[in-house]
Scaffold this active site. Structure first.
Site, PDB file in Angstrom:
ATOM      1  N   GLY A  20       1.529 -14.547  11.204  1.00 57.72           N
ATOM      2  CA  GLY A  20       0.839 -15.358  10.221  1.00 57.72           C
ATOM      3  C   GLY A  20       0.573 -14.628   8.915  1.00 57.72           C
ATOM      4  O   GLY A  20       0.303 -15.257   7.896  1.00 57.72           O
ATOM      5  N   MET A  21       0.652 -13.307   8.921  1.00 55.99           N
ATOM      6  CA  MET A  21       0.401 -12.540   7.701  1.00 55.99           C
ATOM      7  C   MET A  21       1.681 -11.929   7.153  1.00 55.99           C
ATOM      8  O   MET A  21       1.633 -11.052   6.290  1.00 55.99           O
ATOM      9  CB  MET A  21      -0.632 -11.447   7.962  1.00 55.99           C
ATOM     10  CG  MET A  21      -2.040 -11.978   8.115  1.00 55.99           C
ATOM     11  SD  MET A  21      -3.189 -10.697   8.657  1.00 55.99           S
ATOM     12  CE  MET A  21      -3.060  -9.550   7.289  1.00 55.99           C
ATOM     13  N   ASP A 132     -10.028  -5.875  16.942  1.00 55.01           N
ATOM     14  CA  ASP A 132      -9.011  -6.436  17.843  1.00 55.01           C
ATOM     15  C   ASP A 132      -8.379  -5.321  18.688  1.00 55.01           C
ATOM     16  O   ASP A 132      -7.159  -5.224  18.804  1.00 55.01           O
ATOM     17  CB  ASP A 132      -7.931  -7.161  17.041  1.00 55.01           C
ATOM     18  CG  ASP A 132      -7.152  -8.163  17.902  1.00 55.01           C
ATOM     19  OD1 ASP A 132      -7.686  -8.595  18.945  1.00 55.01           O
ATOM     20  OD2 ASP A 132      -6.006  -8.497  17.543  1.00 55.01           O
TER      21      ASP A 132
END
Length: 380
Positions: A20-21, A132
């Site tokens: 997504g990045m 994370d």
């Protein structure tokens, strides 16, 4: 991006992953002649000046970290409108893949855990929280060196969700995770990405405060570390469930199954990292690291004592003496005529109960020393 494309001084070799990045490629640094992991940021990121400034600020903070177990950020740059980040390329396996190829015992798990805790201490001391920590964000090189990927970048992903945006692959493709761990494609795992006020993370590795969408600090990394350490020691997750909701419910309300086949020293550390109430959890990674190092030393001493108390000693051979040799003339005969010697248990007279095992080991040491002495004497 095609193979052979040159961005600034980096020549694209092959794709590594897409998230997504942005996309991540293995590339060759043509100036310094080294391989790098090159992350190409989506154009919409670059168009948002506020977002880019936050991202650059976080990446700069992370790049200032100097630790053997933290990935190195080489450069943040732009070339012909393409924004990129060049990082160290780690030739190794994720912790999950490493465990499959190299089954861990508690000693090898402890060695990796100490490296991770040391890296967390370094980052937290610099004011950087990962958010994370999980096996897919930890890589192990062939020489056993552990590397944590992408400190500081997790915060950028969190800010993206807090602005009300959705991350592609919300509960399937693990896109957000790939953005934080750009070196290898990962197997899909449920990933939480919700409305403003919530954060990005992997449910089974979230701290309770993270799962509730509260503001998190360095202690969320300590809880996530505990989950990773539990998995290394047991091969199982402490929090599981059929759905994401079930997993989060387990993180919030259930206690992990006790591991009875590990040293008590490690069990106590695990319990303290996995405390749901932050007040009862390790307050700093430095404290955690200290306990891990002391446990390693204590277990090492115990192991040496066990080896000393149970050596592979060859049994003395039966000696046949000549009948005309008197006991006075033959020292071996004197040995045979000796009565047995009993070594009684020693008592711990100190106030420290931790010295108890020394008492047991000392008796064993004396018995073995006598056995060795007798064996050597008979060979004279």
């Amino acid at each position: 991006m095609e193979t052979g494309t040159i961005i600034n001084q980096y020549k694209i070799i092959s794709p590594i992953g897409k998230g997504g990045m942005g996309e991540v490629f293995l590339a060759q640094d043509t100036k310094l002649d080294r391989k790098v992991a090159l992350k190409i940021l989506p154009s919409e990121f670059a168009e948002d000046k506020d977002r880019m400034s936050r991202f650059v600020r976080e990446a700069k903070s992370a790049s200032a970290l100097n630790h053997p177990s933290i990935i190195t950020i080489y450069e943040i740059g732009e070339s012909d409108g393409i924004h990129f980040i060049a990082t160290e390329f780690i030739d190794g396996k994720t912790l999950n893949d490493y465990k499959k190829a190299n089954p861990l015992n508690y000693k090898s798990a402890l060695e990796i855990a100490i490296q991770i805790a040391s890296a967390l201490d370094e980052a937290h001391s610099a004011g950087i929280v990962h958010r994370d920590i999980k096996p897919d964000n930890i890589m192990i090189r062939a020489n056993g060196l552990a590397k944590i990927l992408d400190f500081g970048i997790a915060k950028f992903a969190e800010q993206k969700v807090r602005k009300g945006e959705r991350v592609k692959g919300e509960l399937g493709e693990d896109d957000a995770t790939l953005a934080l761990s750009p070196h290898l494609p990962h197997s899909p795992s449920p990933h939480l990405s919700t409305s403003p006020g919530m954060i990005i993370g992997t449910p089974q590795f979230m701290s309770p405060e993270q799962a509730r969408g509260k503001d998190v600090d360095h202690q969320t990394d300590i809880f996530s570390f505990g989950v990773v350490f539990y998995e290394m020691l047991s091969g199982n997750s402490p929090f599981s469930g059929e759905t994401v909701s079930d997993v989060i419910a387990a993180v919030l309300t259930k206690e992990p199954k006790r591991l009875t086949d590990i040293p008590i020293e490690l069990e106590e550390i695990l319990n303290k990292t996995l405390e749901k109430d932050k007040k009862n959890r390790y307050q700093t990674a430095k404290d955690l690291l200290k306990d891990l190092q002391e446990a390693e030393e204590e277990l090492s001493v115990q192991s040496r004592l066990e080896k000393t108390s149970s050596p592979n000693i060859e049994e003395p051979k039966t000696q046949i003496l000549q009948a005309n040799t008197t006991a006075e003339d033959n020292p071996k005969s004197q040995i045979q005529n000796l009565k047995s010697i009993a070594i009684l248990p020693f008592t711990n007279m100190s106030a420290d109960e931790d010295n108890e095992y020394f008492c047991e080991g000392l008796a064993e040491e004396l018995l073995n020393a006598l056995s060795i002495g007798l064996s050597l004497f008979e060979k004279i």
